[in-house]
Design an enzyme around this catalytic site. Structure first.
Site, short mmCIF file in Angstrom:
data_model
loop_
_atom_site.label_atom_id
_atom_site.label_comp_id
_atom_site.label_asym_id
_atom_site.label_seq_id
_atom_site.Cartn_x
_atom_site.Cartn_y
_atom_site.Cartn_z
CG ASP A 1 34.77 43.70 41.31
OD1 ASP A 1 33.77 43.77 42.03
OD2 ASP A 1 35.81 43.11 41.63
CG ASP B 1 36.31 38.37 43.04
OD1 ASP B 1 36.04 39.17 42.12
OD2 ASP B 1 36.05 38.60 44.23
#
Length: 390
Positions: free
Chosen positions: A197, A311
């Site tokens: 990420d 997330d």
């Protein structure tokens, strides 16, 4: 300067911005923990479902710690490589303007998650609580629930609360099945995804960054599963304005209000109750650019904070795995994740650009998990020693 004209600090609205994201994230994590506690009869078993996350190595109880670590690393490498290829493919399709195909694919994916994963979890819950439901009724309810979910997520005519609710449900379903991964693979995978990420959002050649920059240049939305919060702050000024753009400049006349796309202007006296408006967290120097984010955390064109559904999922996987050990560990991991999310929001305010939301929270959560386990084990050993002495 007049009191009503005093510029707002970023920290003035940070608390409410954080609550706007904290609430759905907490609901998602709590629901996954509840499902783990209800449905996992043998949490320490290495048995797991087959997926791409276990393609390279299947963990067994008889394997040595080194074999488990190496196998978990290989599984994580395969999973991250698959995500990278899929994201670059998404960039290519978006570059070729295959937006309709992407929307259809995302809608089909959402339907599969709601119907397949949702159906499996529903069957487990029905069996767990011995609920009297026949198969025909169950199939009809599940099909309608899934179809409504697809339309709610990908059509703007639904209430924002319904859309947000379905996004949280999708996050819960996917996160619960990720908690079925072997223990070593789960922890190594979480760390690997946090690093991915970080690279995908911040590197110049990162796929998510390329996707965002392309969307900005075209002034288009990316078809993706993204949770959009509606941040609310209060304003004491006489002009209460609800804007659909991120521009927060003070308007001096009617022409300025029209250029800034003011939807509604309401006159209010100072002694009346404070009114609520939606505004962005960050003031941008270039209000003409409309930003939309696929992953990480950032601001959308409406000024609302957007958080990628991935997330939500991996925050919940972390606390779900912690729930298999001890609820005190869950509490420690939850606080670590929320602290990391708060730090990320503050960094978003400072750097004024899209940021990855996984690294800080996941790293803190993993560290707190192992520290909590170590503390509890030491505490149990100490208590056992004291009992033996007595």
């Amino acid at each position: 300067m007049d009191r009503t004209q005093r510029p707002r600090s970023v920290l003035d609205s940070l608390g409410e911005e954080l609550i706007g994201i904290l609430t759905p994230v907490s609901i998602c994590m709590f629901t996954v923990v509840l499902l783990v506690c209800l449905l996992n009869s043998d949490p320490f078993s290495s048995a797991s479902f087959s997926s791409i996350a276990t393609a390279a190595y299947s963990e067994t109880d008889s394997d040595s710690p080194w074999d488990k670590l190496l196998g978990a690393f290989l599984n994580s490498l395969v999973f991250v490589a698959a995500i990278t290829v899929a994201t670059f493919l998404l960039v290519l399709l978006f570059y070729l303007r295959c937006v309709r195909f992407l929307k259809l694919y995302m809608g089909f994916s959402a339907f599969v998650v709601l119907a397949n994963l949702g159906g499996e979890i529903s069957v487990l819950l029905i069996d767990r609580f011995r609920l009297p439901v026949d198969s025909v009724t169950f199939s009809i309810l599940l099909f309608n629930f899934s179809v409504v979910g697809v339309f709610a997520v990908f059509m703007s005519r639904f209430s924002i609360l319904i859309t947000q609710g379905y996004l949280v449900v999708i996050g819960v379903l996917v996160a619960y099945f990720f908690t079925m991964l072997p223990e070593w693979t789960t922890w190594v995978l979480l760390v690997a995804l946090a690093l991915y990420d970080l690279a995908a959002v911040l590197l110049p050649v990162g796929p998510l960054r390329l996707l965002v920059e392309m969307a900005i240049s075209r002034d288009e939305d990316i078809p993706a599963l993204v949770y959009e919060a509606r941040p609310v702050i209060r304003d004491d000024s006489r002009l209460v304005q609800r804007r659909v753009w991120r521009d927060r400049r003070s308007s001096q006349n009617d022409d300025d209000l029209e250029n800034n796309e003011v939807v509604n202007v309401v006159r209010a006296e100072e002694d009346e109750q404070r009114s609520e408006i939606s505004v962005p967290l960050i003031e941008r120097s270039r209000p003409e650019s409309s930003e939309t984010f696929l992953e990480g955390i950032g601001l959308g064109s409406s000024g609302a904070i957007k958080l990628g559904l991935g997330d939500f999922i991996f925050y919940s996987v972390l606390v779900g795995r912690a729930a298999m050990y001890d609820l005190m560990t869950v509490y420690a991991c939850y606080l670590a994740i929320i602290a990391g999310l708060g730090v990320t929001l503050m960094l978003l305010s400072v750097y004024q650009k899209a940021l990855p939301a996984l690294p800080v929270s996941i790293m803190l959560g993993v560290v707190f998990y192992f520290l909590a386990r170590l503390f509890l084990e030491v505490f149990v050993v100490q208590c056992s020693s004291n009992l033996v002495m007595f």
